[in-house]
Design a protein around this motif. Structure first.
Motif, PDB file in Angstrom:
ATOM      1  N   LEU A   1       0.489  -1.155  -0.020  1.00  0.00           N
ATOM      2  CA  LEU A   1      -0.096   0.394   0.108  1.00  0.00           C
ATOM      3  C   LEU A   1       0.731   1.191   0.385  1.00  0.00           C
ATOM      4  O   LEU A   1       0.625   1.486  -0.926  1.00  0.00           O
ATOM      5  CB  LEU A   1      -0.463  -0.316   1.384  1.00  0.00           C
ATOM      6  CG  LEU A   1      -2.474   0.596   0.988  1.00  0.00           C
ATOM      7  CD1 LEU A   1      -3.022   0.593   0.050  1.00  0.00           C
ATOM      8  CD2 LEU A   1      -3.163   0.863   1.829  1.00  0.00           C
ATOM      9  N   ALA A   2       1.681   1.250   0.753  1.00  0.00           N
ATOM     10  CA  ALA A   2       3.076   2.385   0.988  1.00  0.00           C
ATOM     11  C   ALA A   2       3.033   3.106  -0.656  1.00  0.00           C
ATOM     12  O   ALA A   2       3.887   4.121  -1.578  1.00  0.00           O
ATOM     13  CB  ALA A   2       3.465   2.311   2.156  1.00  0.00           C
ATOM     14  N   GLN A   3       3.876   1.330  -1.096  1.00  0.00           N
ATOM     15  CA  GLN A   3       4.708   1.549  -2.896  1.00  0.00           C
ATOM     16  C   GLN A   3       3.512   1.875  -3.874  1.00  0.00           C
ATOM     17  O   GLN A   3       4.045   2.933  -4.741  1.00  0.00           O
ATOM     18  CB  GLN A   3       5.106   0.072  -3.083  1.00  0.00           C
ATOM     19  CG  GLN A   3       5.943  -0.236  -1.679  1.00  0.00           C
ATOM     20  CD  GLN A   3       7.621  -0.043  -2.552  1.00  0.00           C
ATOM     21  OE1 GLN A   3       7.422   1.311  -3.890  1.00  0.00           O
ATOM     22  NE2 GLN A   3       8.601   0.290  -1.812  1.00  0.00           N
ATOM     23  N   LEU A   4       2.308   1.615  -4.214  1.00  0.00           N
ATOM     24  CA  LEU A   4       1.101   2.574  -4.302  1.00  0.00           C
ATOM     25  C   LEU A   4       1.215   3.803  -4.329  1.00  0.00           C
ATOM     26  O   LEU A   4       1.058   4.254  -5.086  1.00  0.00           O
ATOM     27  CB  LEU A   4       0.086   1.779  -4.113  1.00  0.00           C
ATOM     28  CG  LEU A   4      -0.142  -0.320  -4.648  1.00  0.00           C
ATOM     29  CD1 LEU A   4      -1.887  -0.258  -4.502  1.00  0.00           C
ATOM     30  CD2 LEU A   4       0.467  -0.068  -6.054  1.00  0.00           C
ATOM     31  N   ASP A   5       1.279   3.921  -2.937  1.00  0.00           N
ATOM     32  CA  ASP A   5       1.134   5.554  -2.138  1.00  0.00           C
ATOM     33  C   ASP A   5       2.075   6.653  -2.727  1.00  0.00           C
ATOM     34  O   ASP A   5       1.835   7.015  -3.586  1.00  0.00           O
ATOM     35  CB  ASP A   5       1.009   6.107  -0.817  1.00  0.00           C
ATOM     36  CG  ASP A   5      -0.477   5.523  -0.247  1.00  0.00           C
ATOM     37  OD1 ASP A   5      -0.939   5.503  -1.038  1.00  0.00           O
ATOM     38  OD2 ASP A   5      -0.260   4.870   0.846  1.00  0.00           O
ATOM     39  N   LEU A   6       3.340   6.117  -2.949  1.00  0.00           N
ATOM     40  CA  LEU A   6       4.326   6.416  -3.594  1.00  0.00           C
ATOM     41  C   LEU A   6       4.386   6.367  -4.995  1.00  0.00           C
ATOM     42  O   LEU A   6       4.919   7.969  -5.865  1.00  0.00           O
ATOM     43  CB  LEU A   6       6.090   5.496  -3.155  1.00  0.00           C
ATOM     44  CG  LEU A   6       7.545   6.510  -3.086  1.00  0.00           C
ATOM     45  CD1 LEU A   6       7.209   7.363  -2.860  1.00  0.00           C
ATOM     46  CD2 LEU A   6       8.704   5.739  -3.011  1.00  0.00           C
ATOM     47  N   GLU A   7       3.959   5.419  -5.398  1.00  0.00           N
ATOM     48  CA  GLU A   7       3.822   5.491  -7.567  1.00  0.00           C
ATOM     49  C   GLU A   7       2.933   6.364  -7.710  1.00  0.00           C
ATOM     50  O   GLU A   7       3.276   7.664  -8.606  1.00  0.00           O
ATOM     51  CB  GLU A   7       3.628   4.002  -7.787  1.00  0.00           C
ATOM     52  CG  GLU A   7       4.426   3.199  -7.595  1.00  0.00           C
ATOM     53  CD  GLU A   7       4.485   1.794  -7.662  1.00  0.00           C
ATOM     54  OE1 GLU A   7       3.180   1.107  -8.214  1.00  0.00           O
ATOM     55  OE2 GLU A   7       5.409   1.053  -7.510  1.00  0.00           O
ATOM     56  N   ALA A   8       1.673   6.613  -6.501  1.00  0.00           N
ATOM     57  CA  ALA A   8       1.189   7.608  -7.576  1.00  0.00           C
ATOM     58  C   ALA A   8       1.259   8.984  -6.836  1.00  0.00           C
ATOM     59  O   ALA A   8       0.549  10.431  -7.265  1.00  0.00           O
ATOM     60  CB  ALA A   8      -0.618   7.206  -5.656  1.00  0.00           C
ATOM     61  N   GLY A   9       2.752   9.136  -6.269  1.00  0.00           N
ATOM     62  CA  GLY A   9       2.769  10.181  -5.345  1.00  0.00           C
ATOM     63  C   GLY A   9       2.874  11.062  -4.420  1.00  0.00           C
ATOM     64  O   GLY A   9       2.525  12.625  -3.769  1.00  0.00           O
ATOM     65  N   ASN A  10       2.199  10.016  -3.423  1.00  0.00           N
ATOM     66  CA  ASN A  10       1.561  10.348  -2.372  1.00  0.00           C
ATOM     67  C   ASN A  10       2.310   9.892  -1.089  1.00  0.00           C
ATOM     68  O   ASN A  10       2.503   9.194  -0.574  1.00  0.00           O
ATOM     69  CB  ASN A  10      -0.324   9.542  -1.797  1.00  0.00           C
ATOM     70  CG  ASN A  10      -0.674   9.447  -0.075  1.00  0.00           C
ATOM     71  OD1 ASN A  10       0.062  10.840   0.069  1.00  0.00           O
ATOM     72  ND2 ASN A  10      -0.890   9.334  -0.719  1.00  0.00           N
TER      73      ASN A  10
END
Length: 166
Positions: free
Chosen positions: A115-124
Motif C-alpha cells: 500500500l505504501a509503494q502504491l502511495d509512493l507511485e501515485a505521488g502520495n
C-alpha cells in the motif's frame, strides 16, 4: 460478449466478497471459522501463491477469492488478492484488498509495504511515509521496511542502515 460476462463475473465476485465482509463485520461470531475451513483457506492461498509465482494472475485471483470465502479472516489471502489485482494493473482493487487485509491484521507487513509503494507511485509521499512509520513499528529489520525506506530516500533515518548524504 465475453467482456460483458467477465464484467458480470467480476461484479458477482465483488458482491459476494462484500456480503462476506458485511457478515463478518455484523457479528463477532461470523469471524469464528472451523479448523477445516481455516485449513482449506490456507491450502487455497498456498496454491494461489504458486499461481502468482508462475505468472498466472487470474488463476491466483480466483484461488485467493475462494480462500477468502472459506475463511473471511485470512488476512494473507486478502493481501494476496491485492497482489493479484496489482499484477493485473487493477490498482483500485489492489488498494481495496490491502486495506481489508490491514483491517484484519494491522501488522501485515506485505500489505503495509504494498500500500505504501502504491502511495509512493501515485505521488502520495505523505501516505508512503505513514506506511513506513507503521512498518518500522511492526518490523524495523524487515526487507519490506528497508526497501520502502530506500525508495523514499530516507535510509539515513533508518537505524538499521548506514547514514548517507544525498
Amino acid at each position: 460478449m465475453s467482456a460483458a460476462l467477465s464484467r458480470k463475473s467480476r461484479r458477482f465476485v465483488c458482491l459476494l466478497l462484500g456480503l462476506v465482509l458485511a457478515a463478518m463485520l455484523a457479528s463477532p461470531s461470523a469471524r469464528a471459522v472451523d479448523a477445516r475451513s481455516e485449513s482449506a483457506s490456507l491450502r487455497l492461498a498456498a496454491k494461489a501463491a504458486d499461481a502468482m509465482d508462475r505468472g498466472d494472475f487470474l488463476r491466483a485471483q480466483k484461488l485467493y477469492e475462494t480462500a477468502i470465502v472459506a475463511n473471511p479472516g485470512n488476512a494473507g489471502a486478502f493481501t494476496g488478492l491485492g497482489e493479484a489485482h496489482q499484477a493485473r494493473d487493477e490498482i483500485r482493487f489492489a488498494r481495496k484488498y490491502y486495506r481489508i487485509a490491514l483491517s484484519i491484521d494491522p501488522a501485515d507487513r506485505h500489505a503495509l509495504s504494498a500500500l505504501a509503494q502504491l502511495d509512493l507511485e501515485a505521488g502520495n509521499r505523505a501516505g508512503a511515509e505513514a506506511g513506513l512509520r507503521k512498518l518500522r513499528a511492526f518490523c524495523p529489520a524487515c526487507e519490506e521496511t528497508r526497501k520502502l525506506s530506500r525508495a523514499l530516500g530516507s535510509g539515513a533515518s533508518d537505524p538499521s542502515s548506514p547514514a548517507t548524504d544525498p
